[in-house]
Design an enzyme around this catalytic site. Sequence first.
Site, short mmCIF file in Angstrom:
data_model
loop_
_atom_site.label_atom_id
_atom_site.label_comp_id
_atom_site.label_asym_id
_atom_site.label_seq_id
_atom_site.Cartn_x
_atom_site.Cartn_y
_atom_site.Cartn_z
N GLU A 1 38.47 46.84 38.19
CA GLU A 1 38.23 47.28 39.64
C GLU A 1 38.71 48.62 39.83
O GLU A 1 38.15 49.65 40.17
CB GLU A 1 38.33 46.44 40.71
N CYS B 1 43.42 44.77 44.38
CA CYS B 1 42.08 45.51 44.01
C CYS B 1 41.27 44.99 45.27
O CYS B 1 40.50 46.19 45.57
CB CYS B 1 41.48 44.81 42.83
ZN LIG Z 1 42.86 43.30 40.39
#
Ligand SMILES: [Zn+2]
Length: 150
Positions: free
Chosen positions: A72, A101
């Site tokens: 990500e 993330c």
């Molecule tokens: Zn992550």
Amino acid sequence: MERISWHQYFMAQSHLLALRSTCQRLMVGATIVRDKRIIAGGYNGSVSGSVHCIDEGCYVIDGHCVRTIHAEMNALLQCAKFGASTENAEIYVTHFPCLNCCKAIIQSGIKTVYYAEDYKNHQYAVELFKEANVYVEKVELDQHYISLKP
Ligand SMILES: [Zn+2]
Ligand SMILES: [Zn+2]
């Protein structure tokens, strides 16, 4: 041959990207989509130009491999590097995002997260997504589009 849905198409793309992962502890792929167009993609791997876990082994501290940048993050950083806005975008990830993330996704203005597999879903991440009005939905990849069995 039936026409592939957008959900399946973008999720399949993330699964393909995961196959590029250089850390085998968990192979993750992420695709950022805006207006039905893929604007960036990422997989978990080392910093550009550095050694790979698959060649040198993982660099583990406190039970985590610290060598890799998550899929990500890599996708988000690709947007930063090439100047693509992530405001109101969607992200398709193979696994539920980790806490870091999750925060980066919220902060980048992404408003929708589709993930294929639950993975140590952190309760705080779930709360943060809710608080930020980020829509989260599990979208499993239909195995007849891409078979990931070794
Ligand atoms: Zn992550
Ligand atoms: Zn590793």
